[in-house]
Design a protein around this motif. Structure first.
Motif, mmCIF file in Angstrom:
data_model
loop_
_atom_site.group_PDB
_atom_site.id
_atom_site.type_symbol
_atom_site.label_atom_id
_atom_site.label_comp_id
_atom_site.label_asym_id
_atom_site.label_seq_id
_atom_site.Cartn_x
_atom_site.Cartn_y
_atom_site.Cartn_z
ATOM 1 N N ILE A 148 -3.413 5.612 6.566
ATOM 2 C CA ILE A 148 -3.566 5.240 7.978
ATOM 3 C C ILE A 148 -3.151 3.776 8.122
ATOM 4 N N VAL A 149 -2.237 3.542 9.060
ATOM 5 C CA VAL A 149 -1.707 2.183 9.221
ATOM 6 C C VAL A 149 -2.325 1.561 10.478
ATOM 7 N N PHE A 150 -3.082 0.495 10.234
ATOM 8 C CA PHE A 150 -3.748 -0.229 11.316
ATOM 9 C C PHE A 150 -3.059 -1.573 11.541
ATOM 10 N N ASN A 151 -2.489 -2.104 10.468
ATOM 11 C CA ASN A 151 -1.746 -3.369 10.576
ATOM 12 C C ASN A 151 -0.658 -3.399 9.491
ATOM 13 N N LYS A 152 0.146 -4.452 9.531
ATOM 14 C CA LYS A 152 1.314 -4.528 8.649
ATOM 15 C C LYS A 152 0.919 -4.506 7.166
ATOM 16 N N HIS A 153 -0.205 -5.109 6.852
ATOM 17 C CA HIS A 153 -0.628 -5.164 5.457
ATOM 18 C C HIS A 153 -0.873 -3.772 4.880
ATOM 19 N N ASP A 154 -1.178 -2.810 5.752
ATOM 20 C CA ASP A 154 -1.442 -1.453 5.275
ATOM 21 C C ASP A 154 -0.199 -0.827 4.638
ATOM 22 N N LEU A 155 0.983 -1.324 4.974
ATOM 23 C CA LEU A 155 2.199 -0.805 4.342
ATOM 24 C C LEU A 155 2.248 -1.214 2.867
ATOM 25 N N LYS A 156 1.787 -2.415 2.580
ATOM 26 C CA LYS A 156 1.699 -2.872 1.184
ATOM 27 C C LYS A 156 0.654 -2.030 0.431
ATOM 28 N N PHE A 157 -0.474 -1.811 1.097
ATOM 29 C CA PHE A 157 -1.517 -0.968 0.510
ATOM 30 C C PHE A 157 -0.972 0.435 0.234
ATOM 31 N N ALA A 158 -0.171 0.936 1.172
ATOM 32 C CA ALA A 158 0.402 2.276 1.013
ATOM 33 C C ALA A 158 1.257 2.350 -0.261
ATOM 34 N N GLU A 159 2.065 1.341 -0.490
ATOM 35 C CA GLU A 159 2.916 1.339 -1.695
ATOM 36 C C GLU A 159 2.063 1.268 -2.959
ATOM 37 N N GLU A 160 1.004 0.475 -2.925
ATOM 38 C CA GLU A 160 0.106 0.383 -4.098
ATOM 39 C C GLU A 160 -0.516 1.749 -4.393
ATOM 40 N N GLN A 161 -0.874 2.463 -3.348
ATOM 41 C CA GLN A 161 -1.485 3.789 -3.524
ATOM 42 C C GLN A 161 -0.446 4.808 -3.989
ATOM 43 N N ALA A 162 0.761 4.707 -3.440
ATOM 44 C CA ALA A 162 1.823 5.659 -3.811
ATOM 45 C C ALA A 162 2.196 5.526 -5.287
ATOM 46 N N ALA A 163 1.990 4.349 -5.850
ATOM 47 C CA ALA A 163 2.316 4.136 -7.271
ATOM 48 C C ALA A 163 1.362 4.918 -8.180
ATOM 49 N N LYS A 164 0.264 5.407 -7.627
ATOM 50 C CA LYS A 164 -0.759 6.069 -8.447
ATOM 51 C C LYS A 164 -0.724 7.595 -8.357
ATOM 52 N N VAL A 165 0.021 8.150 -7.394
ATOM 53 C CA VAL A 165 0.032 9.609 -7.235
ATOM 54 C C VAL A 165 1.190 10.214 -8.024
ATOM 55 N N SER A 166 1.206 11.540 -8.140
ATOM 56 C CA SER A 166 2.272 12.204 -8.887
ATOM 57 C C SER A 166 3.592 12.126 -8.106
ATOM 58 N N GLU A 167 4.682 12.381 -8.813
ATOM 59 C CA GLU A 167 5.980 12.280 -8.129
ATOM 60 C C GLU A 167 6.189 13.409 -7.117
ATOM 61 N N ASN A 168 5.394 14.481 -7.237
ATOM 62 C CA ASN A 168 5.511 15.584 -6.269
ATOM 63 C C ASN A 168 4.668 15.378 -5.010
ATOM 64 N N CYS A 169 3.853 14.375 -5.039
ATOM 65 C CA CYS A 169 2.958 14.127 -3.897
ATOM 66 C C CYS A 169 3.795 13.684 -2.688
#
Ligand code: SF4
Length: 210
Positions: A148-169
């Motif tokens: 959920i994106v509430f502000n610009k910083h959430d895009l950075k958070f999104a990338e940090e989280q995406a680095a932890k999921v499987s490649e099929n996610c």
């Protein structure tokens, strides 16, 4: 006040604080547009300030309901079930999901991942929250990541989280509803520049359905 016996059944996941249940169209993420029966379980202490279901937070105000009853109600409407909250993993989901599986249901969960993963799931939508991060074990099991994106910083958070999921996610950015006019252009630009991400909108709110 609930009795000690009832509390013990809730602690074991045999009864769950049921906030609401309804048959509708899944509005968000990968399964958007799909008819599904939603089971909203009360209880969440993650505390997102923009939460649109704050009335779910206090489990005590939602009646403890036997999982057998919940399943009986659900299968009258659909075999596609979405378990949401609140934070459903506040509770042991084993009994509810085992009973749904006996009825051959396809079971989805919407979770912040902040608590131990219990239950049997056909689809895990992980929606991590900065203030209470997911347990590490859930990342490789997530079928979709919805930030959920509430502000610009959430895009950075999104990338940090995406680095932890499987490649099929499957990766989704979804504007927080109250900020959508400001955030949608940000997300659109980001997804075009980073096409492994997709846009998710709360289409049920545009359709004016629950
Ligand atoms: S995790 Fe979900 S239910 Fe809990 S506070 Fe955040 S948005 Fe609300």
């Amino acid at each position: 006040m609930i009795s000690e016996d009832t509390r013990e059944l809730v602690d074991r996941g045999i009864m769950l604080p049921l906030m609401e249940e309804f048959y509708t169209i899944q509005g968000e993420g990968f399964h958007k547009g799909t008819a599904a029966y939603f089971i909203r379980i009360g209880g969440c202490d993650v505390g997102c300030h923009w939460c649109d279901v704050k009335e779910s937070w206090d489990a005590e105000v939602h009646p403890p309901t036997h999982v057998g009853q919940i399943v009986e109600n659900a299968v009258k409407f659909s075999k596609t079930i979405v378990i949401t909250g609140g934070e459903p993993l506040t509770w042991d989901m084993t009994a509810l999901t085992s009973n749904l599986k006996k009825q051959a249901c396809d079971i989805h969960i919407e979770t912040s991942g902040a608590y131990d993963l219990t239950g049997i799931w056909d689809w895990i939508c992980l929606s991590p929250k900065k203030i209470k991060l997911p347990k590490p074990e859930i990342y490789p099991l997530a079928n979709e990541l919805k930030v959920i994106v509430f502000n610009k910083h959430d895009l950075k958070f999104a990338e940090e989280q995406a680095a932890k999921v499987s490649e099929n996610c499957i990766l989704y950015l979804q504007p927080e509803w109250s900020k959508r006019e400001e955030i949608i252009p940000l997300i659109v630009d980001y997804v075009m520049a980073n096409p492994r991400w997709k846009v998710s909108l709360q289409t049920h709110k545009y359709l004016n359905i629950p």
